[in-house]
Structure formats: structure tokens, C-alpha cells
Scaffold this motif. Structure first.
Motif, PDB file in Angstrom:
ATOM      1  N   GLN A 143     131.571 112.953  13.563  1.00  0.00           N
ATOM      2  CA  GLN A 143     131.107 111.572  13.433  1.00  0.00           C
ATOM      3  C   GLN A 143     132.278 110.600  13.302  1.00  0.00           C
ATOM      4  O   GLN A 143     132.198 109.459  13.771  1.00  0.00           O
ATOM      5  N   LEU A 155     132.884 107.216  15.352  1.00  0.00           N
ATOM      6  CA  LEU A 155     133.175 105.959  14.663  1.00  0.00           C
ATOM      7  C   LEU A 155     134.438 105.325  15.227  1.00  0.00           C
ATOM      8  O   LEU A 155     134.461 104.127  15.546  1.00  0.00           O
ATOM      9  N   HIS A 177     133.830 103.972  18.720  1.00  0.00           N
ATOM     10  CA  HIS A 177     132.974 102.786  18.734  1.00  0.00           C
ATOM     11  C   HIS A 177     133.733 101.557  18.248  1.00  0.00           C
ATOM     12  O   HIS A 177     133.600 100.466  18.820  1.00  0.00           O
ATOM     13  N   ASP A 212     128.238 104.869  10.050  1.00  0.00           N
ATOM     14  CA  ASP A 212     127.914 103.601  10.709  1.00  0.00           C
ATOM     15  C   ASP A 212     128.608 102.472   9.946  1.00  0.00           C
ATOM     16  O   ASP A 212     129.069 102.664   8.812  1.00  0.00           O
ATOM     17  N   TYR A 213     128.681 101.302  10.548  1.00  0.00           N
ATOM     18  CA  TYR A 213     129.373 100.185   9.907  1.00  0.00           C
ATOM     19  C   TYR A 213     128.669  98.867  10.189  1.00  0.00           C
ATOM     20  O   TYR A 213     127.880  98.741  11.130  1.00  0.00           O
ATOM     21  N   ARG A 214     128.952  97.898   9.335  1.00  0.00           N
ATOM     22  CA  ARG A 214     128.448  96.536   9.468  1.00  0.00           C
ATOM     23  C   ARG A 214     129.607  95.566   9.204  1.00  0.00           C
ATOM     24  O   ARG A 214     130.530  95.913   8.468  1.00  0.00           O
ATOM     25  N   THR A 239     125.367  92.970  14.027  1.00  0.00           N
ATOM     26  CA  THR A 239     125.190  94.261  13.356  1.00  0.00           C
ATOM     27  C   THR A 239     123.927  94.281  12.496  1.00  0.00           C
ATOM     28  O   THR A 239     123.324  95.330  12.289  1.00  0.00           O
ATOM     29  N   GLY A 281     123.007  98.156  11.944  1.00  0.00           N
ATOM     30  CA  GLY A 281     124.358  98.698  11.925  1.00  0.00           C
ATOM     31  C   GLY A 281     124.992  98.539  13.291  1.00  0.00           C
ATOM     32  O   GLY A 281     124.303  98.424  14.311  1.00  0.00           O
ATOM     33  N   MET A 295     126.408 100.610  15.181  1.00  0.00           N
ATOM     34  CA  MET A 295     126.103 101.707  16.082  1.00  0.00           C
ATOM     35  C   MET A 295     124.597 101.893  16.277  1.00  0.00           C
ATOM     36  O   MET A 295     124.166 102.811  16.973  1.00  0.00           O
ATOM     37  N   ARG A 315     122.310 102.873  14.187  1.00  0.00           N
ATOM     38  CA  ARG A 315     121.750 104.079  13.570  1.00  0.00           C
ATOM     39  C   ARG A 315     121.253 103.855  12.147  1.00  0.00           C
ATOM     40  O   ARG A 315     120.764 104.779  11.502  1.00  0.00           O
ATOM     41  N   SER A 316     121.387 102.640  11.648  1.00  0.00           N
ATOM     42  CA  SER A 316     121.022 102.344  10.262  1.00  0.00           C
ATOM     43  C   SER A 316     119.702 101.562  10.208  1.00  0.00           C
ATOM     44  O   SER A 316     119.367 100.838  11.146  1.00  0.00           O
TER      45      SER A 316
END
Length: 252
Positions: A51, A55, A58, A194-196, A216, A221, A223, A225-226
């Protein structure tokens, strides 16, 4: 001008697995899901390391400000330090520092959410400076500033935001944990790795708030996925005597 902040949840770690998966990875048989949280300061799984690669790709391919990150802040726990080291490796190779900050650790006082000794961390991450953690008399105990209580966790969130807002860098990445980010920093849920992205809102400087980028936020998120939508403290989350909330207050 306050920095733009990229908040990242750590990749999958041992305590995020179910009973059968943990048995395969660690040879420890658990009686139920809550016992996963008895794994002390767990490392990333093989999937978690993978992952981190997703990350990294991305961020480099989709976040226009990724190369402007000049500081990485990480909770001083194995899974967050590993995520920072692997997921942001191109920045680290360029000389961007990873600074461990204890206020970004996870909420609960379970073994999985309690940090390791500075001596152990120094051996495992020799390129990271743990001076601030070494001088912290409360690390790694879950007492005082790091106690498992709603007031202590919310104060930590305020402390974390204040510290970030006063930094001179233009873009900062932070690697932290699901429950802490949700309850005390971002009011949003994060999937593993995942990130924001956030900006500081205009308002009182003694209690700064973060406002998420529309992109986001709407995607769930960066990506996608959140979970979408605002989140916060769940009923009974900080009641240690409520078994049903054990997972909510940890990095599950």
C-alpha cells in the motif's frame, strides 16, 4: 502564511488483520477481534508495505503539491514511521526530514496503540532523530497528555494543529492514525494509506481549524477509498468499560 497539510493514515498493520490473517502472519492465535489490539506497536503487513507503494505513486502522479512537501511529521509508532519512510521515500531521499511527534499517536491505551521505547525505535529507524521523544517524560506511557480520555485526546489535537500552523514550511505531510485524525484533527475517516489535503481556516489562532480540499472531501479521500461525510467522536468511544467501542478508539 500557514502551511497546506497532507494528512495520511498509516498503511495496514498487524492489528488491522482478523484472527486467521494474524495467525498466518505472526503465528499468534487470537480468541477474538479485540485481541488483535494486544499486539504491541505492530509493524506493517506485507499488504501494508505494498500500500505504501500505491500511496507513493498516487502522491507523485496526482497531487500537484507533492513535490513541495518539505517536512514530514509522523506519529512515533512503527506503522506510521514505516509508512512515512516507504510511502514518502522519494522525499526522504531528497533530504526531507521525518520528525516524530508524540501528539500524533493513536488514542487508545491498548498495546497496539502504545509506543515502543526510544532505544528500540532508534535501532529500527537509525536515520530518524528521536531527540524530542527522548526528552518527553511521558513517552511511551498513556498518561497525562497522552491519556485515553476525550479531553486529553482533544487537547492533543489542538496542540498538533497549533504546532503545524506555526511552522514556516509551505506544505507538510503528516502520517497518523484513524481514530486520532477522525476525533481530534480532521473529523473524517481515512482508509489505510489514503490521504486528504487541508488548509487552515481563518479564525482564532489559539484553536486553529483545518478545512479539507473539496476534491479529496468529495471523492472520499484522495484515492477514493475512504468513507465520505463528516465524522467525529462516537457515542461511548472514550468509555474504557464499553467493549463495543474498543475498535473505534484504536487504529482499526
Amino acid at each position: 502564511m500557514p502551511p497546506t497539510v497532507v494528512l495520511i493514515r498509516h498503511a495496514e498493520a498487524g492489528h488491522n488483520l482478523d484472527d486467521k490473517s494474524i495467525l498466518k502472519v505472526t503465528m499468534i492465535k487470537l480468541r477474538d477481534r479485540n485481541h488483535a489490539f494486544n499486539l504491541p506497536d505492530p509493524e506493517l503487513t506485507y499488504l501494508g508495505i505494498t500500500q505504501c507503494g500505491y500511496l507513493r505513486s498516487h502522491l507523485q502522479q496526482n497531487l500537484s503539491i507533492a513535490d513541495q512537501i518539505t517536512l514530514v511529521v509522523a506519529s512515533p509508532m512503527r506503522r506510521t514511521l514505516q509508512t512515512a519512510s516507504y510511502g514518502l521515500s522519494w522525499l526522504v531521499k531528497r533530504g526531507v526530514r521525518i520528525i516524530p511527534r508524540a501528539e500524533w499517536q493513536e488514542c487508545s491505551n491498548k498495546p497496539s496503540d502504545t509506543g515502543s521505547s526510544v532505544s528500540a525505535l532508534t535501532k529500527e529507524f537509525p536515520d530518524i532523530d528521536f531527540s524530542d521523544i527522548k526528552s518527553d517524560p511521558e513517552w511511551p506511557s498513556k498518561t497525562g497528555r497522552y491519556a485515553y480520555s476525550k479531553s486529553a485526546v482533544e487537547n492533543r489535537g489542538k496542540e498538533a494543529r497549533l504546532w503545524l500552523r506555526q511552522r514556516p514550511e509551505q506544505v507538510i505531510a503528516v502520517v497518523s492514525h484513524s481514530a486520532f485524525l477522525r476525533t481530534s484533527v480532521a473529523q473524517a475517516r481515512f482508509a489505510n494509506a489514503d490521504y486528504r489535503v487541508f488548509e487552515f481556516a481563518e479564525g482564532p489562532e489559539d484553536n486553529p481549524e483545518l478545512v479539507e480540499w473539496k476534491d479529496t472531501k468529495e471523492r472520499g479521500g484522495a484515492m477514493g477509498r475512504s468513507p465520505r461525510g463528516p465524522q467525529g467522536v462516537e457515542p461511548g468511544e472514550f468509555d474504557e468499560n464499553t467493549p463495543s467501542t474498543a475498535a473505534a478508539a484504536t487504529g482499526s
